[in-house]
Design an enzyme around this catalytic site. Structure first.
Site, short mmCIF file in Angstrom:
data_model
loop_
_atom_site.label_atom_id
_atom_site.label_comp_id
_atom_site.label_asym_id
_atom_site.label_seq_id
_atom_site.Cartn_x
_atom_site.Cartn_y
_atom_site.Cartn_z
N ILE A 95 4.27 14.66 34.25
CA ILE A 95 4.55 14.59 32.81
C ILE A 95 4.28 13.18 32.29
CG2 ILE A 95 6.32 14.83 31.02
CD1 ILE A 95 7.66 16.98 32.77
N ASP A 100 5.87 2.46 38.17
CA ASP A 100 5.99 3.61 39.08
C ASP A 100 5.91 3.10 40.51
OD1 ASP A 100 5.58 6.21 40.43
OD2 ASP A 100 5.13 6.94 38.42
N ASP A 133 9.90 -0.31 41.83
CA ASP A 133 10.97 0.68 41.91
C ASP A 133 12.08 0.36 40.91
OD1 ASP A 133 13.38 2.14 43.08
OD2 ASP A 133 11.82 2.71 44.52
N ALA A 149 11.07 8.16 35.51
CA ALA A 149 11.08 7.99 36.97
C ALA A 149 12.31 8.66 37.58
CB ALA A 149 11.07 6.51 37.33
N ALA A 150 12.09 9.48 38.61
CA ALA A 150 13.21 10.22 39.21
C ALA A 150 12.76 10.96 40.46
CB ALA A 150 13.77 11.24 38.21
N ILE A 197 12.82 14.57 41.81
CA ILE A 197 12.90 15.79 41.00
C ILE A 197 12.99 17.09 41.80
CG2 ILE A 197 11.67 14.75 39.04
CD1 ILE A 197 9.14 16.29 40.04
N TYR A 202 20.66 17.20 42.63
CA TYR A 202 19.69 16.81 41.60
C TYR A 202 20.30 16.97 40.21
CZ TYR A 202 15.69 17.29 38.43
OH TYR A 202 14.83 17.18 37.37
N ILE A 249 7.64 34.83 46.72
CA ILE A 249 8.66 34.66 45.68
C ILE A 249 10.04 34.61 46.32
CG2 ILE A 249 9.75 35.76 43.68
CD1 ILE A 249 7.04 37.02 43.03
#
Length: 321
Positions: free
Chosen positions: A12, A31, A57, A80-81, A83, A147, A206
């Site tokens: 993103i 980043d 960082d 920044a994470a 995820i 998370y 799935i």
């Protein structure tokens, strides 16, 4: 404006950078490249408004202090994470340090230097919708994974800086975002993974029974939303959702992409305790506050994503030859 994007080489993030450059902002990217590639922003390097890429960082307080002191930012888009839900279950400490402590470090610098913060949260913080109109910002939250817990903690810290210090802060919760530049492997999104499986002639696996639904937001629509939150003074102090207001079951999505029901197989869920059965977004607040709404349909978005994944596969093939 002078803008810092943390996580700006990510999926993103790189689209947010693209939109900011299109609007003639001066952009810095920070980043650590732990979950992304510098290649994602190669096309922007010749743009005179792309000022600098810093590999570093958000846990490095000295580095952050230097960046914020040397550059007079107007807005920090904090993307920044860590995820990945399963990674957070396997290793909660890393997710907490990146998503909560790292976010605290960003907030502290923004407070000291009077920089607006747009904090990227997630729809994974929600429990479920209380009515048929989809999940709104006032629906209950549920930290069903470390998370989600780390993101909720960081959201609360961000909003505390708005209330305690008057710092302009916006918390944004995009729903399931997909599109070009998303990873097609295990840590990617379901759309990218299904498309790659289809192109590779592999079955669509799935988790669970596949009746769980997702509200799938095309990445350029998401980037427009993210950027708009930074531009809007009216958004300060708010939590804002973004989605399409339409959900699709994972079974239906697999069929849409593969066109072959025999290619679909159901496997045991790896984290059923963190599953949100129905993810459907009510984005009326984004409409009202930001004048934002999604433009790209799922059919069109899947088509664009498929074309991009095909082009990447062909490029890899050429390099191998």
């Amino acid at each position: 404006m002078n803008v810092l994007v943390t996580g700006g080489t990510g999926f993103i993030g790189r689209w947010v950078v693209k939109r900011l450059l299109k609007d003639k902002n001066q952009v810095w990217v920070l980043d650590n490249l732990a979950n992304s590639s510098i290649k994602n922003i190669n096309e922007f390097c010749e743009n005179p408004n792309f000022i600098k890429f810093v590999q570093g960082d958000i846990k490095d307080e000295e580095l952050l202090s230097n960046i914020f002191t040397l550059n007079k930012f107007d807005v920090c888009y904090h993307l920044a994470a860590s995820i990945n839900v399963q990674d957070s279950i396997d290793d909660p400490k890393t997710t907490f340090e990146n998503d909560t402590i790292g976010s605290f470090n960003i907030l502290e610098q923004c407070r000291k230097h009077h920089v607006k913060v747009v904090f990227m949260s997630t729809c994974m913080v929600y429990d479920r919708a209380c009515n048929q109109g989809g999940i709104s910002e006032i629906d209950p939250i549920k930290p069903a994974s470390p998370y989600a817990g780390a993101k909720i903690a960081a959201e609360n810290m961000a909003l505390s800086y708005y209330h305690a210090y008057g710092l302009p802060v916006v918390v944004i919760r995009p729903f399931n975002t997909y599109g070009p530049f998303q990873k097609t492997g295990g840590e990617g999104g379901v759309v990218a993974i299904f498309i790659k499986n289809k192109l590779d002639g592999k079955p669509q696996s799935i988790y669970g029974d596949g009746t769980q639904t997702r509200d799938l937001l095309y990445v350029e629509d998401c980037a427009d939303f993210v950027v708009s939150a930074g531009y809007s003074d009216e958004a300060n102090g708010h939590i804002i959702n973004a989605g399409t207001g339409i959900d699709i079951s994972i079974n239906e999505l697999a069929l849409l992409i593969s066109n072959d029901s025999s290619a679909i197989q159901h496997v045991q869920h790896i984290h059923p305790q963190s599953e949100i059965q129905k993810l459907l977004c009510n984005y009326s607040k984004a409409q009202n506050l930001l004048k934002w709404e999604p433009k790209v349909s799922l059919k069109e978005g899947v088509k664009r994503t498929k074309e991009w994944i095909k082009s990447i596969k062909e490029t890899h093939k050429e390099h191998e030859e």
